[in-house]
Scaffold this active site. Structure first.
Site, PDB file in Angstrom:
ATOM      1  N   ASN A   3       0.869  -1.185   0.000  1.00  0.00           N
ATOM      2  CA  ASN A   3       0.000   0.000   0.000  1.00  0.00           C
ATOM      3  C   ASN A   3       0.904   1.233   0.000  1.00  0.00           C
ATOM      4  O   ASN A   3       1.632   1.463   0.957  1.00  0.00           O
ATOM      5  CB  ASN A   3      -0.891  -0.031   1.253  1.00  0.00           C
ATOM      6  N   PRO A   4       0.864   2.035  -1.064  1.00  0.00           N
ATOM      7  CA  PRO A   4       1.794   3.165  -1.169  1.00  0.00           C
ATOM      8  C   PRO A   4       1.511   4.297  -0.181  1.00  0.00           C
ATOM      9  O   PRO A   4       2.358   5.166   0.007  1.00  0.00           O
ATOM     10  CB  PRO A   4       1.595   3.644  -2.608  1.00  0.00           C
ATOM     11  N   GLY A  37      -0.884  -1.467   6.726  1.00  0.00           N
ATOM     12  CA  GLY A  37      -1.446  -1.605   8.065  1.00  0.00           C
ATOM     13  C   GLY A  37      -2.506  -2.693   8.065  1.00  0.00           C
ATOM     14  O   GLY A  37      -2.652  -3.445   7.089  1.00  0.00           O
ATOM     15  N   ASP A  38      -3.279  -2.752   9.136  1.00  0.00           N
ATOM     16  CA  ASP A  38      -4.282  -3.812   9.276  1.00  0.00           C
ATOM     17  C   ASP A  38      -5.340  -3.757   8.176  1.00  0.00           C
ATOM     18  O   ASP A  38      -5.850  -4.789   7.751  1.00  0.00           O
ATOM     19  CB  ASP A  38      -4.965  -3.704  10.645  1.00  0.00           C
ATOM     20  N   THR A  86      -0.051   2.548  10.342  1.00  0.00           N
ATOM     21  CA  THR A  86       0.056   3.474  11.472  1.00  0.00           C
ATOM     22  C   THR A  86       0.092   2.708  12.791  1.00  0.00           C
ATOM     23  O   THR A  86       0.994   2.890  13.602  1.00  0.00           O
ATOM     24  CB  THR A  86      -1.153   4.439  11.482  1.00  0.00           C
ATOM     25  N   GLU A  92     -11.524  -0.936   8.485  1.00  0.00           N
ATOM     26  CA  GLU A  92     -12.275  -0.762   7.233  1.00  0.00           C
ATOM     27  C   GLU A  92     -13.765  -0.813   7.570  1.00  0.00           C
ATOM     28  O   GLU A  92     -14.158  -1.496   8.519  1.00  0.00           O
ATOM     29  CB  GLU A  92     -11.951  -1.897   6.260  1.00  0.00           C
TER      30      GLU A  92
HETATM   31  N1  LIG Z   1      -3.013   3.608  -3.754  1.00  0.00           N
HETATM   32  C1  LIG Z   1      -3.799   3.976  -2.719  1.00  0.00           C
HETATM   33  N2  LIG Z   1      -4.128   5.271  -2.534  1.00  0.00           N
HETATM   34  C2  LIG Z   1      -4.918   5.672  -1.500  1.00  0.00           C
HETATM   35  N3  LIG Z   1      -5.446   4.804  -0.573  1.00  0.00           N
HETATM   36  C3  LIG Z   1      -5.142   3.501  -0.711  1.00  0.00           C
HETATM   37  C4  LIG Z   1      -4.300   3.019  -1.773  1.00  0.00           C
HETATM   38  N4  LIG Z   1      -4.175   1.678  -1.612  1.00  0.00           N
HETATM   39  C5  LIG Z   1      -4.916   1.345  -0.530  1.00  0.00           C
HETATM   40  N5  LIG Z   1      -5.485   2.416   0.023  1.00  0.00           N
HETATM   41  C6  LIG Z   1      -6.348   2.472   1.224  1.00  0.00           C
HETATM   42  O1  LIG Z   1      -5.557   2.376   2.412  1.00  0.00           O
HETATM   43  C7  LIG Z   1      -6.383   1.865   3.456  1.00  0.00           C
HETATM   44  C8  LIG Z   1      -5.648   0.883   4.326  1.00  0.00           C
HETATM   45  O2  LIG Z   1      -4.637   1.525   5.037  1.00  0.00           O
HETATM   46  P1  LIG Z   1      -3.950   0.685   6.193  1.00  0.00           P
HETATM   47  O3  LIG Z   1      -4.949   0.370   7.254  1.00  0.00           O
HETATM   48  O4  LIG Z   1      -3.221  -0.451   5.639  1.00  0.00           O
HETATM   49  O5  LIG Z   1      -2.889   1.700   6.702  1.00  0.00           O
HETATM   50  P2  LIG Z   1      -2.893   2.626   7.954  1.00  0.00           P
HETATM   51  O6  LIG Z   1      -4.241   3.236   8.119  1.00  0.00           O
HETATM   52  O7  LIG Z   1      -1.730   3.530   7.801  1.00  0.00           O
HETATM   53  O8  LIG Z   1      -2.542   1.577   9.104  1.00  0.00           O
HETATM   54  P3  LIG Z   1      -3.293   0.952  10.399  1.00  0.00           P
HETATM   55  O9  LIG Z   1      -4.519   0.220   9.899  1.00  0.00           O
HETATM   56  O10 LIG Z   1      -2.276   0.020  10.967  1.00  0.00           O
HETATM   57  O11 LIG Z   1      -3.621   2.097  11.294  1.00  0.00           O
HETATM   58  C9  LIG Z   1      -7.543   1.127   2.792  1.00  0.00           C
HETATM   59  O12 LIG Z   1      -8.756   1.736   3.163  1.00  0.00           O
HETATM   60  C10 LIG Z   1      -7.267   1.271   1.298  1.00  0.00           C
HETATM   61  O13 LIG Z   1      -8.455   1.455   0.554  1.00  0.00           O
END
Ligand SMILES: Nc1ncnc2c1ncn2[C@@H]1O[C@H](COP(=O)(O)OP(=O)(O)OP(=O)(O)O)[C@@H](O)[C@H]1O
Length: 291
Positions: free
Chosen positions: A8-9, A65-66, A92, A271
């Site tokens: 995930n970027p 992340g999760d 995060t 989510e």
């Molecule tokens: N290329 C992208 N650009 C923007 N959002 C994205 C992209 N790829 C995935 N996502 C979104 O990122 C979200 C997931 O983020 P993730 O939970 O992995 O990271 P985080 O919020 O930083 O970490 P944590 O869940 O540990 O707090 C998903 O809702 C997904 O739709």
């Protein structure tokens, strides 16, 4: 043999991509070809996984992340792909990765992900969708889903929840009905956590008693309480002392149903979750996590 790397970027601070060359080099040295996939739209992830031939891969790695792990696991299981799963904890909070004490240092995590040591993990199922760490419902959910990744990155996890907690006083408790073989509850709540792992939203003492492969979920119901009891309750949650709090009900179960007539948000691993009524079960030792 190939290794699928789904990253995930934007997770965490979006720095993972700086490590791609190092990761490709290390896996190539071990005779493994990294095949990267950059997440974006959910449908693209689903399509990519639907086209994967499991036999060509030795493992699937996820950097995020999760929320990212949740999406990947849901797609993998939809297509019955049971490859070992490796995690680069670059989100995060990384609550799920934290359960396995996975390091954040890139050299250290690459070393682990090149290896063949596994820990089996249960997963939760809510209606048709899986969760790896936590399913939740009630007021905090709304706060967490309204906080975008960028804001989470800048505020830090605890800060954004603490920020959100100020909204608690504005939000009405909701009436829910919980049924399980262990406990039945019908009453007003602020929120409810269904834990597979031990931590959620960066609060790492939410469920110290939980085990990821005991075939059970740890349920926490935070009952309606007077506003002046909220701050002490939050402090108790931070310190892991909420289990004996009179406003908290805790029990372990392998299945439960939850229903409400109110408009209540649900959440799976950060989510947006499914609609009520919820039928929740646990599938023991379904995932093979590289540890
Ligand atoms: N290329 C992208 N650009 C923007 N959002 C994205 C992209 N790829 C995935 N996502 C979104 O990122 C979200 C997931 O983020 P993730 O939970 O992995 O990271 P985080 O919020 O930083 O970490 P944590 O869940 O540990 O707090 C998903 O809702 C997904 O739709």
């Amino acid at each position: 043999m190939k290794v699928k790397l789904i990253y995930n970027p934007v997770s965490g601070h979006g720095r993972f991509k700086n490590h791609l060359d190092y990761i490709i080099e290390k896996f190539q040295e071990a005779g493994l070809q990294i095949e990267p996939f950059r997440t974006g739209k959910k449908e693209e992830l689903d399509k990519m996984i639907s086209l994967m031939n499991e036999k060509e891969y030795s493992k699937v790695l996820v950097a995020g992340g999760d929320g990212t792990i949740n999406q990947v696991v849901n797609c993998l299981l939809k297509y019955n792909i049971t490859l070992p799963l490796g995690i680069f904890p670059v989100g995060t909070a990384n609550d799920y990765a934290q359960y396995f004490n996975l390091p954040h240092e890139i050299e250290e995590i690459v070393e682990i992900l090149l290896g063949d040591h596994y820990t089996l993990s249960d997963i939760g199922l809510v209606n048709e969708r899986y969760f790896i760490n936590v399913a939740s419902l009630g007021v905090l959910i709304d706060i967490s889903q309204r906080t975008n990744t960028e804001l989470k990155n800048s505020l830090g996890v605890l800060a954004y929840y603490l920020n959100g907690i100020g909204e608690l006083s504005k939000i009405k408790p909701v009436q829910i009905r919980v049924n399980s073989e262990m406990l039945n509850y019908d009453g007003e709540i602020l929120f409810m956590l269904i834990m597979n792992g031990k931590s959620a939203g960066g609060f790492n003492k939410i469920a110290p008693c939980a085990s990821i492969n005991d075939g059970l979920l740890d349920i926490f119901i935070f009952k309606k309480c007077p506003i002046y009891e909220l701050a002490p309750l939050l402090l108790a949650v931070i310190n892991g002392e909420h289990i004996n709090n009179l406003n908290v009900i805790h029990f372990k179960t392998k299945e439960l149903t939850v229903d409400t007539k109110n408009d209540v948000g649900t959440d799976l691993d950060g989510e947006e979750g499914p609609l009520f009524p919820l039928k929740v079960t646990v599938i023991p030792k379904k995932l093979k996590i590289i540890t």
